[in-house]
Design a protein around this motif. Structure first.
Motif, PDB file in Angstrom:
ATOM      1  N   UNK A   1       0.805  -1.057  -0.021  1.00  0.00           N
ATOM      2  CA  UNK A   1       0.073  -0.068  -0.033  1.00  0.00           C
ATOM      3  C   UNK A   1       0.705   1.303   0.015  1.00  0.00           C
ATOM      4  N   UNK A   2       2.049   1.169   0.344  1.00  0.00           N
ATOM      5  CA  UNK A   2       2.934   2.297   0.634  1.00  0.00           C
ATOM      6  C   UNK A   2       2.750   3.427  -0.685  1.00  0.00           C
ATOM      7  N   UNK A   3       2.167   4.604  -0.123  1.00  0.00           N
ATOM      8  CA  UNK A   3       2.301   5.659  -1.057  1.00  0.00           C
ATOM      9  C   UNK A   3       0.930   5.745  -1.749  1.00  0.00           C
ATOM     10  N   UNK A   4      -0.111   4.964  -1.483  1.00  0.00           N
ATOM     11  CA  UNK A   4      -1.513   5.135  -2.041  1.00  0.00           C
ATOM     12  C   UNK A   4      -2.141   6.052  -1.286  1.00  0.00           C
ATOM     13  N   UNK A   5      -3.647   6.353  -1.689  1.00  0.00           N
ATOM     14  CA  UNK A   5      -4.319   7.148  -1.069  1.00  0.00           C
ATOM     15  C   UNK A   5      -4.298   7.454   0.579  1.00  0.00           C
ATOM     16  N   UNK A   6      -4.292   6.143   1.180  1.00  0.00           N
ATOM     17  CA  UNK A   6      -4.302   5.929   2.544  1.00  0.00           C
ATOM     18  C   UNK A   6      -3.172   6.822   3.111  1.00  0.00           C
ATOM     19  N   UNK A   7      -2.107   7.278   2.436  1.00  0.00           N
ATOM     20  CA  UNK A   7      -0.881   7.869   2.860  1.00  0.00           C
ATOM     21  C   UNK A   7      -0.984   9.407   2.742  1.00  0.00           C
ATOM     22  N   UNK A   8      -2.174   9.793   2.247  1.00  0.00           N
ATOM     23  CA  UNK A   8      -2.124  11.466   1.971  1.00  0.00           C
ATOM     24  C   UNK A   8      -1.199  11.864   0.880  1.00  0.00           C
ATOM     25  N   UNK A   9      -0.318  12.704   1.168  1.00  0.00           N
ATOM     26  CA  UNK A   9       0.386  13.327   0.055  1.00  0.00           C
ATOM     27  C   UNK A   9       1.724  12.706   0.096  1.00  0.00           C
ATOM     28  N   UNK A  10       1.943  11.642   1.194  1.00  0.00           N
ATOM     29  CA  UNK A  10       3.159  10.638   1.002  1.00  0.00           C
ATOM     30  C   UNK A  10       3.259   9.822  -0.036  1.00  0.00           C
ATOM     31  N   UNK A  11       4.404   9.669  -0.868  1.00  0.00           N
ATOM     32  CA  UNK A  11       4.374   9.104  -1.848  1.00  0.00           C
ATOM     33  C   UNK A  11       5.426   7.835  -1.994  1.00  0.00           C
ATOM     34  N   UNK A  12       5.266   6.725  -2.309  1.00  0.00           N
ATOM     35  CA  UNK A  12       6.264   5.761  -2.477  1.00  0.00           C
ATOM     36  C   UNK A  12       7.566   6.080  -3.183  1.00  0.00           C
TER      37      UNK A  12
END
Length: 400
Positions: free
Chosen positions: A89-100
Motif C-alpha cells: 500500500x505504500x504511497x497510495x491514497x491511505x498515505x495522503x501526500x506521502x508517495x512511495x
C-alpha cells in the motif's frame, strides 16, 4: 559490565552460521530493495505497518519489506510477520501526500487486501499491543493460519500443550466460519476430545442404489446435528421414532454421472464413524494435515464458500515460504539483507540483535546435544522442526 563486553560473536560469525541463516528466512523470502507492488497480490510476503503514517483511527495499510526499509526508515513500524495475497500500500491514497520512493505509480487502494487490528499494533481477542507493558503474564503469541491474527495462548479457549511436531493453529472463530473443519479435527487434530454420535449413514453410493424405494431404506436413530449445511441428513418422524431420510446429494454432495461410477468424499466417510468434537476453542493441527483434506468437487466448493481454498495449497504454509526464501535467495542475498538491516540501527540495537542470535545458538546446541544423548540421528527435518518451534516462540518478541 558494558554492552560491548557482553558481545560474544561477530555479525560475520552470524552470517557464516548456516542454521542461524534459516531463522531469517521470513525476511529472506521477500525482496529488501524492490517494492513488491508490480508483482500484484503476492502469494505470501513479509508485511509491515507504519504507525507514523497510518496510526490507529485511520484506514489500515500494509508495507512490503523494501518500502519499510527505504520509504519508512526511522518510522514507528509494526512487524506483522507474513500475510497471504497482499499488495503493498505504500504511497497510495491511505498515505495522503506521502508517495512511495520505489514504486510511485500505484492505484489509490488495493481492494483485495485484507486487514485486521494487527495493522494498528493490536492482537488477540483482547485487542492489546505486543509487547504489553500492562500484561504481567508476558507470554508468546500464536498465529491463526486462516485469519492470521495472533493470540495469547490463555485466550484460545483450549489447553495449549508443547508438541514435538510442528503444528498449525486455527482459532475458534475461523473454525466456525469453515464448520466442516470440526469433522476433520475429530480425527486429525489435538487434543482428541470426541463424543459418540448415534447417527450413521452410508457414504459411497451409485445411481442405482439411490433409486431404492424409500420404504426399504434403513431407519436409524438420528441426532440431527452435522455441519449446518444443505447436505446434512434430514430427520422425519416415522412409526413413532426419528429416522434419517437419506438422499444421494445428502450423502455425497455430488450427482453421479454414470450408473457404475461411485462418488467418494472423505469428509462424508469421516462422518460415518460416529465421532464428534466439542465445537469450542482453537484447534491445533499436525503440520501436514492439509494433505488429508478431501478434494472432491463438493468439498472444493465448500472451501471457496468459506474463503479457505488456500488450505488445499501446501505451499501456502509459512514453513514452505521460509524454506523457499532460504533456498531461492541463498546466503549471498541473506548477507546483504542482514547487513542492510543492521546498518539502519544504532550500536545498541545492533548488539541486541547479536544477543538474540547468541541465545538462538545456545538453544540449538542444547537441542543437538539432546538428540546425541538419545542416540538419534540429526536430520534436516529435525532442524527445520527446531527452528519452526523457535520462531513460533520468538517471532512476536520486540525490542524493549
Amino acid at each position: 559490565m558494558s554492552v560491548n563486553e557482553e558481545r560474544t560473536v561477530t555479525v560475520q560469525e552470524i552470517l557464516e552460521d548456516e542454521e542461524l541463516q534459516e531463522a531469517y528466512a521470513v525476511l529472506a523470502g521477500s525482496d529488501p530493495d524492490n517494492c513488491s507492488y508490480p508483482q500484484g497480490y503476492v502469494k505470501r510476503q513479509a508485511v509491515f505497518a507504519c504507525n507514523t503514517c497510518t496510526p490507529r483511527g485511520v484506514e489500515p495499510a500494509g508495507l512490503c519489506l523494501a518500502c519499510t526499509n527505504h520509504c519508512h526508515d526511522g518510522h514507528d513500524i509494526f512487524e506483522l510477520y507474513t500475510k497471504r495475497n497482499f499488495r503493498c500500500d505504500c504511497g497510495n491514497s491511505k498515505f495522503g501526500v506521502f508517495r512511495c520512493q520505489l514504486s510511485p505509480g500505484k492505484d489509490r487502494q488495493n481492494a483485495k487486501n485484507h486487514y485486521n487490528h494487527n495493522f494498528h499494533g493490536c492482537y488477540c481477542t483482547c485487542d492489546r499491543p505486543y509487547p504489553d507493558t500492562e500484561d504481567q503474564v508476558n507470554e508468546d503469541m500464536i498465529q491463526c493460519i486462516i485469519c492470521e491474527d495472533w493470540y495469547h495462548p490463555r485466550h484460545l479457549g483450549c489447553t495449549v500443550e508443547d508438541s514435538e511436531e510442528l503444528q498449525e493453529m486455527v482459532c475458534e472463530t475461523c473454525m466456525n466460519k469453515a464448520p466442516f473443519l470440526w469433522t476433520y479435527s475429530t480425527h486429525i487434530a489435538e487434543p482428541p476430545v470426541v463424543k459418540v454420535s448415534p447417527c450413521k449413514w452410508e457414504v459411497e453410493v451409485n445411481k442405482e442404489e439411490d433409486k431404492e424405494p424409500e420404504d426399504k431404506r434403513s431407519d436409524e436413530p438420528c441426532k440431527n446435528g452435522g455441519e449446518g449445511s444443505s447436505t446434512s441428513p434430514s430427520c422425519q418422524e416415522k412409526n413413532g421414532r426419528t429416522a434419517c431420510k437419506r438422499t444421494h446429494q445428502e450423502m455425497t454432495g455430488l450427482p453421479v454421472k454414470s450408473q457404475d461410477k461411485t462418488v467418494y468424499c472423505r469428509l462424508r466417510e469421516l462422518k460415518t464413524q460416529g465421532l464428534e468434537r466439542a465445537r469450542e476453542g482453537a484447534v491445533f493441527w499436525p503440520y501436514h494435515w492439509r494433505a488429508t483434506l478431501c478434494t472432491c468437487v463438493s468439498c472444493k466448493r465448500a472451501y471457496v464458500d468459506a474463503g479457505v481454498q488456500f488450505l488445499l495449497d501446501e505451499s501456502d504454509t509459512v514453513l514452505a515460504y521460509e524454506n523457499r526464501g532460504t533456498v531461492e535467495q541463498g546466503p549471498a542475498s541473506l548477507d546483504s539483507l542482514l547487513m542492510s538491516s543492521l546498518s539502519t540501527l544504532d550500536r545498541v540495537q545492533q548488539l541486541e540483535i547479536v544477543y538474540q542470535f547468541n541465545e538462538m545458538q545456545t538453544e540449538l546446541m542444547t537441542f543437538l546435544r539432546q538428540i546425541a544423548d538419545e542416540g538419534k540421528v540429526v536430520t534436516a527435518e529435525a532442524i527445520h522442526q527446531f527452528f519452526g518451534e523457535l520462531m513460533s516462540r520468538k517471532r512476536r518478541q520486540m525490542n524493549s
